[in-house]
Structures are given as structure tokens and as C-alpha cells.
Design a protein around this motif. Sequence first.
Motif, PDB file in Angstrom:
ATOM      1  N   GLY A 203       6.971   5.918   3.306  1.00  0.00           N
ATOM      2  CA  GLY A 203       6.996   4.665   4.045  1.00  0.00           C
ATOM      3  C   GLY A 203       7.954   4.701   5.209  1.00  0.00           C
ATOM      4  N   PRO A 204       9.131   4.086   5.055  1.00  0.00           N
ATOM      5  CA  PRO A 204      10.113   4.054   6.141  1.00  0.00           C
ATOM      6  C   PRO A 204      10.521   5.470   6.539  1.00  0.00           C
ATOM      7  CG  PRO A 204      10.785   2.631   4.311  1.00  0.00           C
ATOM      8  CD  PRO A 204       9.622   3.408   3.837  1.00  0.00           C
ATOM      9  N   LYS A 205      11.080   5.592   7.751  1.00  0.00           N
ATOM     10  CA  LYS A 205      11.404   6.949   8.181  1.00  0.00           C
ATOM     11  C   LYS A 205      12.685   7.484   7.552  1.00  0.00           C
ATOM     12  CE  LYS A 205      12.970   5.283  12.701  1.00  0.00           C
ATOM     13  NZ  LYS A 205      12.596   5.209  14.115  1.00  0.00           N
ATOM     14  N   GLN A 206      13.482   6.616   6.950  1.00  0.00           N
ATOM     15  CA  GLN A 206      14.623   7.105   6.172  1.00  0.00           C
ATOM     16  C   GLN A 206      14.915   6.133   5.029  1.00  0.00           C
ATOM     17  OE1 GLN A 206      17.614   7.448   9.212  1.00  0.00           O
ATOM     18  NE2 GLN A 206      18.266   5.330   9.013  1.00  0.00           N
ATOM     19  N   LEU A 208      16.458   3.331   2.883  1.00  0.00           N
ATOM     20  CA  LEU A 208      16.997   2.056   3.361  1.00  0.00           C
ATOM     21  C   LEU A 208      17.882   1.431   2.302  1.00  0.00           C
ATOM     22  CD1 LEU A 208      13.680   0.569   4.829  1.00  0.00           C
ATOM     23  CD2 LEU A 208      15.504   1.732   6.103  1.00  0.00           C
ATOM     24  N   VAL A 217      10.188  -4.695   3.524  1.00  0.00           N
ATOM     25  CA  VAL A 217       9.226  -3.587   3.494  1.00  0.00           C
ATOM     26  C   VAL A 217       8.555  -3.473   2.124  1.00  0.00           C
ATOM     27  CG1 VAL A 217      10.490  -2.251   5.228  1.00  0.00           C
ATOM     28  CG2 VAL A 217      10.998  -1.887   2.821  1.00  0.00           C
ATOM     29  N   ILE A 218       7.306  -3.012   2.144  1.00  0.00           N
ATOM     30  CA  ILE A 218       6.610  -2.659   0.904  1.00  0.00           C
ATOM     31  C   ILE A 218       7.181  -1.310   0.489  1.00  0.00           C
ATOM     32  CG2 ILE A 218       4.385  -2.065  -0.116  1.00  0.00           C
ATOM     33  CD1 ILE A 218       4.360  -4.952   0.598  1.00  0.00           C
ATOM     34  N   GLU A 219       7.837  -1.269  -0.650  1.00  0.00           N
ATOM     35  CA  GLU A 219       8.580  -0.065  -1.007  1.00  0.00           C
ATOM     36  C   GLU A 219       7.673   1.030  -1.574  1.00  0.00           C
ATOM     37  OE1 GLU A 219      12.009  -1.232  -3.321  1.00  0.00           O
ATOM     38  OE2 GLU A 219      12.437  -2.921  -1.989  1.00  0.00           O
ATOM     39  N   MET A 221       8.247   3.267  -3.644  1.00  0.00           N
ATOM     40  CA  MET A 221       8.417   3.413  -5.091  1.00  0.00           C
ATOM     41  C   MET A 221       7.495   2.449  -5.852  1.00  0.00           C
ATOM     42  SD  MET A 221      10.275   5.369  -7.036  1.00  0.00           S
ATOM     43  CE  MET A 221      10.970   5.423  -8.688  1.00  0.00           C
ATOM     44  N   ILE A 313      16.462   1.985  -1.198  1.00  0.00           N
ATOM     45  CA  ILE A 313      14.999   1.957  -1.172  1.00  0.00           C
ATOM     46  C   ILE A 313      14.575   3.343  -0.711  1.00  0.00           C
ATOM     47  CG2 ILE A 313      12.942   0.970  -0.094  1.00  0.00           C
ATOM     48  CD1 ILE A 313      14.543  -1.597   0.392  1.00  0.00           C
ATOM     49  N   PRO A 314      14.139   4.203  -1.646  1.00  0.00           N
ATOM     50  CA  PRO A 314      13.783   5.563  -1.228  1.00  0.00           C
ATOM     51  C   PRO A 314      12.591   5.524  -0.259  1.00  0.00           C
ATOM     52  CG  PRO A 314      13.970   5.399  -3.624  1.00  0.00           C
ATOM     53  CD  PRO A 314      13.943   3.999  -3.082  1.00  0.00           C
ATOM     54  N   SER A 351      -1.504  -1.076   1.142  1.00  0.00           N
ATOM     55  CA  SER A 351      -0.113  -0.777   1.480  1.00  0.00           C
ATOM     56  C   SER A 351      -0.009  -0.155   2.868  1.00  0.00           C
ATOM     57  CB  SER A 351       0.457   0.205   0.447  1.00  0.00           C
ATOM     58  OG  SER A 351       1.697   0.708   0.880  1.00  0.00           O
ATOM     59  N   PRO A 352       1.080  -0.443   3.561  1.00  0.00           N
ATOM     60  CA  PRO A 352       1.295   0.218   4.854  1.00  0.00           C
ATOM     61  C   PRO A 352       1.775   1.670   4.688  1.00  0.00           C
ATOM     62  CG  PRO A 352       3.142  -1.204   4.358  1.00  0.00           C
ATOM     63  CD  PRO A 352       2.149  -1.400   3.245  1.00  0.00           C
ATOM     64  N   LYS A 354       1.912   5.683   3.237  1.00  0.00           N
ATOM     65  CA  LYS A 354       0.933   6.770   3.241  1.00  0.00           C
ATOM     66  C   LYS A 354       0.976   7.536   1.924  1.00  0.00           C
ATOM     67  CE  LYS A 354       2.839   7.883   7.172  1.00  0.00           C
ATOM     68  NZ  LYS A 354       3.338   6.575   7.631  1.00  0.00           N
TER      69      LYS A 354
END
Lengths: 464, 464
Positions: A203-206, A208, A217-219, A221, A313-314, A351-352, A354
Motif C-alpha cells: 500500500g503506502p510507500k513506507q 506509517l 489509509v486502508i491498511e 495488513m 502500519i506496515p 482495496s486501493p 496491490k
Amino acid sequence: MWALRDWVAIESDSSNIQKRPELHRMMEMVAQKLRLMGGTVELVDIGEQELPDGQTITLPKVVTAQFGSDPSKHTVCVYGHVDVQPAKLEDGWATDPYNLTDINGNLYGRGTSDNKAPVLAWIHAVKAYQALSMVLPVNVKFLIEGMEETGSNGLDAMILAQRDTFLSDVDYIIISDCGWLSRRPALTYGTRGNCYFFAEVEGPKQDLHSGVYGGAVIEPMTDLIGILDTLISPSGRILIPGIQEAVAPLSDEEWKMYQDIEFDVNHFKNKTGVNHLMYNNKVDLLAHRWRYPTVSIHGIMGAFSDRGTKTVIPAKVTAKFSIRQVPDMDPATVKKQVTHYLHSVFAKRKSPNKLKVTMVIGAKPWLADTQHPLYEAGKVAIKRVFNMEPDLIREGGTIPIARTFQDVTGKSIIMMPIGGFDDGMHSQNEKMSRYNYIEGTKLFIAYLNEVAQITKTKKLKLYI
Amino acid sequence: MWALRDWVAIESDSSNIQKRPELHRMMEMVAQKLRLMGGTVELVDIGEQELPDGQTITLPKVVTAQFGSDPSKHTVCVYGHVDVQPAKLEDGWATDPYNLTDINGNLYGRGTSDNKAPVLAWIHAVKAYQALSMVLPVNVKFLIEGMEETGSNGLDAMILAQRDTFLSDVDYIIISDCGWLSRRPALTYGTRGNCYFFAEVEGPKQDLHSGVYGGAVIEPMTDLIGILDTLISPSGRILIPGIQEAVAPLSDEEWKMYQDIEFDVNHFKNKTGVNHLMYNNKVDLLAHRWRYPTVSIHGIMGAFSDRGTKTVIPAKVTAKFSIRQVPDMDPATVKKQVTHYLHSVFAKRKSPNKLKVTMVIGAKPWLADTQHPLYEAGKVAIKRVFNMEPDLIREGGTIPIARTFQDVTGKSIIMMPIGGFDDGMHSQNEKMSRYNYIEGTKLFIAYLNEVAQITKTKKLKLYI
Ligand SMILES: [Zn+2]
Ligand SMILES: [Zn+2]
Ligand SMILES: [Zn+2]
Ligand SMILES: [Zn+2]
């Protein structure tokens, strides 16, 4: 016993690269022992191992040896390994794992049952013929490796390379790298394969902070947990469409065979320490360990896995799970089924993030014909030494080398264990009993004799 | 700037016990600076920290200092910390994290924004009055710790112990350990609390091989995944009964306030790197970061979390998840709700494994009245220095020390950040702009003046 003491004293842990010099010394020791017995011995260079950091380290050489080359006789090749699982006294060993200790007839030490004593028992069997000045009834080859516990790195290529040389005149391959199911001797005729999957959600680039970003964010995990939860029902049923359907049905004959096997469900339950097992009757339990697939979720990489209370948040989490393979499943099909299923479940979440699903191991199951002359010879040898019929059993785990031998050489394979059912391979306080070690050696002596009786021209049938 | 350079050069990483001597040196340096300014300084021993292996290590002392003791004036206590998050060049820093580097007006270095520059800005503010030979308009105390980044170990007890001594005459507590939301200055009036849970599922007495035991036991990991999957819906809704119901409704006033806040949703989205956020409009997004609860699943302990392909059935797995707390949630109630819910979900699985749910952190949210004279004084000071109205914002994260100060002393607290919205606290390339550092110092100077104007007898109201 002295040889086993010397072998166990070497910490030939193949998973620890700092012990690599020990492993090299171990292979040298095996080669030297076989040389002193007059064998034609080679230490085969199988190249290097690549480490995660990109560096390389030399793999332990594979020892090949040959005793006898009479073309009128059968040639067997004994496969074994002399590397071991890690072991430390602090893990809960009652004795120093690298100091062979005899307590009430049990020889405790890392690698005793898996697989140093069985390899030595085969060597003693050859020596016994020599000691009695008898010619070997069959030509005996050895192929002993030092990387089995970490995936037999380099061995497949070596076997392929030696197909038309060292392996060309081999008729049968014998593996003694497993154990009995009870106090009754056993012959093993099948192993499950394994399809090992990575399911990565990114998801996120690092990573959080969950305080700052939780709710925004949709986590990944949450998504990963969501799709993992669709793999298996609470009672253990596999929910991936197509998997159960591919399994060969349990025949009446098989049911009868399982019914006759000596196996104490209660002892097994107590050994695992669970309140109740997935199946409480012998046949169902054995069938689900040997001839039905299972899904195991091993863990998640990229999430927080330490002690303490990190509020992260991994950003990218990768689940590791595997599906044990049985006839008539096909790893290529399983790969498609799992990938398609997880992507369709994931798509429903909208989900956003991948999802990436990869199958990193696709090891087929192995199954032999228990009526094959190799097995018939085994039954006779066991009857001769132990004065009873063997249990015909399977292994729930995977011994990929059996499949490789079969696929590369086309030769027949038998698994003839001498380890006890309670030897604790891979666990603390691994042992091999004096009884199994000595009677096992006798069994191997008898077996070489029985194999010599197999008619050379007999047509062999093997389930692939 | 030179002081900041010296402070950043000390690797005062409180999470790494090998850096503990650096941390001690850091606290000495802070004390020395305050002593040289003529403050009454103490280095307060707060005891020892127990390490996971049972050993102990001395905690960094807490620095307290006092400037002025005129009983006719208000007394403020500035709280800050000089320990930092870990940082290594290899993590992706463009410059040496412990060598303050000025690039285009930004001062890069670990701990600049969090929290060394704000602490120094407060010290500079006091110095400014001294340099101009002006008496301080309020008495100023400092309470500077060195364990904030790892949970302020020992601080709660120290605050309790000093309630009737060092803290007895303190009227207001000022915390500048957070950042703005945009380029507009901000005052922070709330933080979320946090209930951190461990959910442990235990089955077999030791880890099992998935080949040998897969299909025989109900795996703890399957159970754990199953219950975790009932915490949150795919869209992020909390499914634990009673949690959402406890949340104070969003008032029209609040909605209006959020609507007026300067916040770039797109910039925030790009910073996280996700395809889309949980909410795409400003008010919903801010509200869900600040004043609604969230569940984050941080990870699982006891399962396989490394690279590679281990075929283990973990015997005992512990999920770590946390629920951010907002008014009117109550951690004691949340503990009951979560425990009861997970046990009821688990019971439906009829698993032979055992579930244990524990709440290891139960930090309440903190919320201040933005009409409180402390905040009114802040608005005036910001208007004076920046010539604009501040955003009134909250923090999604938890600053437990605010709550402790409030509960122990009963005094009012203001959070007055000077960090920029893009300072990258806890990330690579942390920085503080020269602009924020200098104007922030001016703000603190002005603020001391404004606080002096607060009528001493005015009755204060605080949301607890
Ligand atoms: Zn083995
Ligand atoms: Zn093994
Ligand atoms: Zn901080
Ligand atoms: Zn921090």
C-alpha cells in the motif's frame, strides 16, 4: 558407536553459514571413511551458494562412492545427508547436542536419527560383508550430501550432471531419511509435495505511524488478513475451489491398509500437546497427514513481529503459506487456482492496495508401488530381521530429492527408514536407539541380499 | 544554530541501549546549557530500565530547571525531550543524520524537528529576555526527558513524585512536540489515546513441521487470522460492537472548524503513496485521523517472519493490534468490549486451541478547550508573529505525557507546535526549516508575554 560419536561431534548445521567450515570437515570425514574401506570416492564440487546480501559461499561437496562394479549384479545407490538442523543446549536439550550421550539405550545427539546414524548403518552394512570376506551381493554406491536441511542447494544440478556418468548404471535408489510410525518397522511408499506461496499486499510507500495515519489509509495488513481468512474453514477444510476436487479418492483397499497400520492416536495427540486433533480416528488422521492436502499459514513478513508495542502500519506485508500436494494434484494447476482465487477475493474488497501472489516452491508428491520388487524385497528383509510384517506408510512431508531422482534417472526408489517414531528429528533431544541402530544395520545387510534376488529383466511399474 | 548542531551531533537514540552513554551525555549537555543561563538546574535520577533479558540499565536523568520564582507571576513548565528515533545513513538519508546540514534553508538531521530544535527554541526564548536585560513576564520551568521515543520510561513516577515539589507552583504546561498541518501555524488541542492489545492463540506445545503435522492439528495461525478478520470491514469500519457507538458525535461547530482548516488532501495522499485514501474529502479525512477510532493490526509474533520458506506450524502466535481512543471512549470499557467480542468469535470456531486477550496499553485521549485563556493567548501570539489565525488541530497519535500531566497535576496544558508539516519526524531526512526555527523562537517569546496577561483568578474549564 565410535564413528557416530565422531560424526555427531561435528556441528554440521547447514543453515548457519558460520558453521560452514564444520560442514566441509564433515564431508571430508565421510569421504575418508569410505576411502579407507576401499571405495572409489569422489568429493564433487557443486559450486557456490548465494547469500541474501549477494555474497557467495562455497557449498559443501557431495561425496560419491562406489563399492563393486560387477555388471552382472544390480547396482543400488544409497542417498543420505550428514548436515543437521540447528541445536543449542539452551533450546531445551537435556544433554549437549554435539556430545553423543547414551541414556538407557538411547543415543542422544543432534543428527543421530536425521540422518547420520542411518548413513553410518549403510556404511556398516557394506563393512560387514567386507569383514566376513564376502563379496557384496549387489554393487553399492553412495551419494551423501551436506545441504539437505536447507533445501539440498546444488544437488538437483549435480544429479542432472551425473545422470550419464555416476548414476548411469544405478538400478535402484534407497533413501533412509525418515522414521517408523510406531515400534513396528516400516517401509515408506509416498511423500506429499508442497506448493509454497507468497501473497504480498502493498500500500503506502513506507511504513506509517498508526496514530498519524490510522483512519486515513486502508491498511495492507487488514487486506492480507482478509484474504488469508478465505483459505481454510475453522475446521480445516480448504476453501480454494478445485483443490479438494483434484484429490484421488480413498480406495477401499487403501482404507483397509490404513486400518491395519499400527498407530496410537492418543500418543500422537499427547506428543503434539493439543486438546483435540483435527480427526480422532486413525484412518482419517493418517489419511489427512499423508494423502489429503492441507493449507498451513506459516507467517507474515514485513509486519511487526518482535516483542513490545510498536504502533506501525506496515506498508508491505507478505504472507507465507503452503499447500501440501497429493495425487492427483498438479502444482501448475494449484498455482493457477490459488492465484485466481486470492485475486478474486481481493477484488471484492475494492482495496486501493496491490496484491501479488507468487508460488516459490512447486514440489510434486511422490508415490511408489508397494508391490514393486524393491518393496517386496524390503518386506522379506524386514521379516527376516524383525520377524514381522512392516507397516506400509507415507510421509506427510516432502523429500524432494526422491522426486528428482525419479524424474532425472527414471529409476525406482525405495524409502527404508530405521529411525524410531519418537526420535524427535528436528526437535530438542533428538536420539536414535541402540536397538534401531543395530537392527537397522542388520536390516540393510539383509536387504542388499534380497535386492540381489530381484530378477534383472523384470518389468517395473511405478506410479509417477 | 551552533547549539542545534552540537545537540544533533549526539546520537541520543533511546531505543538503542548501546547509545545510552550518548544519551547520558545529552542530558548533561542540556543541564549545562541551562546552568550557564543561571537557571536552578537538577538532574533527577529516575532509576533503571529493565531489559528483556532481565538485566538493568540506568535511565537517562530528567533535567529540571527554573528561571524566576516570583509568586505574583504565572509559572509555566515547558516539557520536551532530547532523545531521538534511530537513524542510519543507509536507511535512505541524503545527508549524515548526525551532522546538521543546511540545504536551501532546511536544517537536516535526526531529532531536529522531533524535538531538539523546539526545546532549543524555548531556551532561546528565555535567553532573548536575558539578552535584552528584561525580566521574564512569567516564571519558566523546564522538564526535559531522554526516553520519550521509547515510552517515557520512568517519567510517570517522576511526575507523581514531584507533584508537590517541582510541579506544585506550575500553572500551565506547554508541550511543543508535534507539528503544523500545513504552512499555516497551528495550535494542537487534542490527541487520540491508544488501547494496545495482544491476542495470543496457543495450540501444540511446540512448533510443528507442516509436512508431518499439517492436516492433523487445527493450526493456531488459522484461528488467529480468523478472529483478526472480524475486527475491521474491508472499507475500514470497526466491527467490534459498542466501539463506534461510544464516539462523541461530530457537531456542526466541529464540522465547520474542520472545513476551515488549511489541508491539502492530495498532497497528503501523494505523501503516503496510496492510490486512494479511506476518505477523499478534507473533513472526513481529518475527522477519521483525529476524532474517530481506528483499528490497526501491527503484526504477529511467534509466526515465521523472515525471508525464505520455512515450513512451520507455529505453536503460539500473538497478534498485536491497537485501537486509537477518542472521546467519549473509555479504555476500561474498550478492554471489556474487545475481549468479550474476540472470545465470542473464537468460541464459534470450536477450536481446541486457547485464546488469551490482554490490553497492554490503555492510554486515554486528551482534549483541551480551545476557548481556554491558554489557547486564546496562543492565538494572539501567533497573530502577532505570523500575522494570521492559527489552525486549531488535533494529533491522531498519542502523547501520553499530556494526559499524565493533566491527571497528576490537574493543570492546564497547551500544545504549541513549531515543526513544519513536512518535517519527516520519525522518517528519513528529518528537518526543521530555519524559518520555523527562528519564527518559532519568536512565537515562544511572544507567547510568554501573552500568558502573563491571563487573569490569575480566571476559572478554567477543561474537557477531561
Ligand atoms: Zn533428513
Ligand atoms: Zn531433517
Ligand atoms: Zn517527539
Ligand atoms: Zn518522536
